[in-house]
Motif scaffolding. Structure first.
Motif, short mmCIF file in Angstrom:
data_model
loop_
_atom_site.label_atom_id
_atom_site.label_comp_id
_atom_site.label_asym_id
_atom_site.label_seq_id
_atom_site.Cartn_x
_atom_site.Cartn_y
_atom_site.Cartn_z
N ARG A 3 -54.63 51.11 -60.77
CA ARG A 3 -55.79 50.22 -60.43
C ARG A 3 -55.67 49.19 -59.58
N HIS A 4 -54.55 48.49 -59.53
CA HIS A 4 -54.20 47.75 -58.47
C HIS A 4 -54.17 48.29 -57.29
N PHE A 5 -53.71 49.17 -57.06
CA PHE A 5 -53.69 49.93 -55.80
C PHE A 5 -55.18 50.32 -55.27
N TYR A 6 -56.03 50.72 -56.05
CA TYR A 6 -57.26 50.80 -55.88
C TYR A 6 -57.96 49.64 -55.24
N ALA A 7 -57.88 48.33 -56.08
CA ALA A 7 -58.51 47.31 -55.72
C ALA A 7 -57.93 46.98 -54.14
N SER A 8 -56.58 47.01 -54.13
CA SER A 8 -56.10 46.34 -52.84
C SER A 8 -56.55 47.21 -51.58
N ALA A 9 -56.55 48.39 -51.73
CA ALA A 9 -57.06 49.37 -50.61
C ALA A 9 -58.61 49.24 -50.18
N LEU A 10 -59.33 48.92 -51.23
CA LEU A 10 -60.61 48.57 -50.97
C LEU A 10 -60.82 47.02 -50.26
N LEU A 11 -60.05 46.36 -50.65
CA LEU A 11 -60.16 44.75 -50.21
C LEU A 11 -59.59 44.86 -48.86
N ASP A 12 -58.45 45.47 -48.83
CA ASP A 12 -57.90 45.76 -47.27
C ASP A 12 -58.59 46.22 -46.26
N GLY A 13 -59.34 47.29 -46.80
CA GLY A 13 -60.37 47.97 -45.91
C GLY A 13 -61.80 47.33 -45.55
#
Length: 408
Positions: free
Chosen positions: A343-353
């Motif tokens: 879930r943290h990976f998902y959030a970080s990937a979207l925000l970083d994008g």
């Protein structure tokens, strides 16, 4: 209006026709002054004071009359209710889902009742709350635990205000400094870590990783998914329920924050889920809804089940699915590397994008975008670079601000 009665003396007419004070049969015995007044409900109330406390009695009566005029009157007798009794009734009547109620009951029993116990609710002052907060620190409780406990106490005392037991919530006093949550800086997994762990998970449960990392669903929400929750054609996943534990039993319930949500379904995740359904199928599982004792029985065709076609317990998933995969991938088995890491990976990937915090918050099912920002703001390394580029373009680059304004 009320009045203060002196029970040690009474006034009579003397032989000369003038008033004189004489001792009563109660002189020197018991409390001397009795304040008598009519409460807003029309009933008479009274409070007694000892000898040499006439001023205190007058001040009490003055305060009562002022509170009546302002609409702030509180019956002193109600405030005598013991804290543990009122906390128990609050717990029974406050709106919780059953899994939450179990945790709240445990925290009240272990960390509120031992301190406040039989103390009258009205006797809890701001100083009492400050002492309790120091007592919690002395017990070695973590900051975030104290935040939750303070919220419980404040909720109980707010209900006491609403019920007319006290006039103000002492937790709201300026001298009471509420504990503040400490949010650890998350270190998100890399794509390589997700890939190697996914490969180490057995084929039957591999799409669990896909849905966690690709849709940001919580573990219980993943285990509560049904085929009908996936819109493979338009690319949406509707998270309608979760599997959670209440006591020792599993139940179905609404997702956290008690509301359904839709999240974008990446094509690759959709393909993985469809392949899983073709290979393993979905299996009907019946569980109570929210309450294991009184909840209605609900049957759902679950996408992910155990080999025995039952709902998956999160602890069992950790021990039999996740931890073995971590060990095979040579990743440390610690809390930070639990399935929630997807879930943290998902959030970080979207925000970083460059995705907006508001959208990510909605897809994660957070009740407040500000919470999402507090947790994940440090995972947006490109923000300063984007800010410089935007402001540079706005202010005119090499031409400077004045030129930019002139262009406008």
């Amino acid at each position: 209006m009320g009045h203060v009665e002196d029970r040690w003396f009474r006034t009579i007419e003397g032989p000369d026709g003038k008033d004189q004070r004489v001792k009563t049969d109660r002189h020197g015995v018991g409390l001397r002054y009795r304040v008598r007044y009519i409460a807003p409900d029309g009933n008479e109330r009274s409070k007694s004071f000892p000898d040499r406390a006439k001023r205190a009695a007058d001040e009490f009566l003055s305060g009562i009359e002022t509170d009546k005029i302002r609409g702030d009157y509180v019956d002193p007798a109600k405030g005598k209710k013991p804290f543990d009794e009122f906390a128990g009734s609050w717990l029974l009547t406050h709106r919780f889902d059953e899994s939450t109620r179990v945790g709240v009951r445990s925290r009240i029993r272990n960390h509120l009742v031992p301190f406040f116990g039989k103390r009258a609710v009205a006797a809890i002052q701001p100083s009492t709350v400050r002492e309790w907060l120091s007592w919690l620190v002395g017990r070695g409780l973590a900051d975030n635990t104290r935040v939750v406990l303070f919220a419980h106490l404040s909720g109980i005392l707010t209900a006491a205000v609403d019920d007319g037991l006290i006039a103000k919530n002492p937790c709201s006093a300026r001298s009471v400094v509420a504990p503040t949550p400490v949010l650890p800086k998350l270190v998100p997994w890399t794509v390589e870590m997700v890939t190697v762990v996914r490969a180490a998970v057995s084929l039957r449960y591999r799409p669990v990783v896909d849905v966690g990392a690709g849709c940001g669903a919580r573990q219980g929400e993943i285990f509560g998914l049904a085929p009908g929750d996936f819109d493979f054609e338009d690319g949406w996943l509707t998270i309608r329920r979760q599997v959670k534990r209440v006591g020792s039993r599993l139940v179905f319930g609404l997702p956290k924050s008690d509301k359904e949500r839709q999240v974008p379904l990446p094509p690759g995740v959709g393909v993985a889920v469809q392949a899983h359904l073709k290979r393993f199928g979905a299996h009907a599982v019946s569980l109570p809804w929210e309450d294991p004792v009184h909840g209605r029985q609900v049957t759902v065709p679950l996408v992910f089940t155990t080999l025995g076609r039952t709902a998956i317990r999160q602890q069992v998933a950790a021990n039999q699915i996740w931890h073995p995969a971590l060990k095979a991938a040579e990743i440390e088995v610690v809390r930070a590397n639990g399935m929630h890491a997807m879930r943290h990976f998902y959030a970080s990937a979207l925000l970083d994008g460059g995705e907006s915090v508001k959208a990510v918050s909605e897809w994660l099912g957070h009740s407040d975008p500000a919470f999402t920002l507090r947790v994940y703001a440090h995972l947006m390394p490109d923000s300063p670079r984007r800010a410089r580029r935007i402001l540079d373009a706005l202010l005119g680059g090499d031409d400077g601000p004045e030129t930019a304004q002139n262009r406008g």
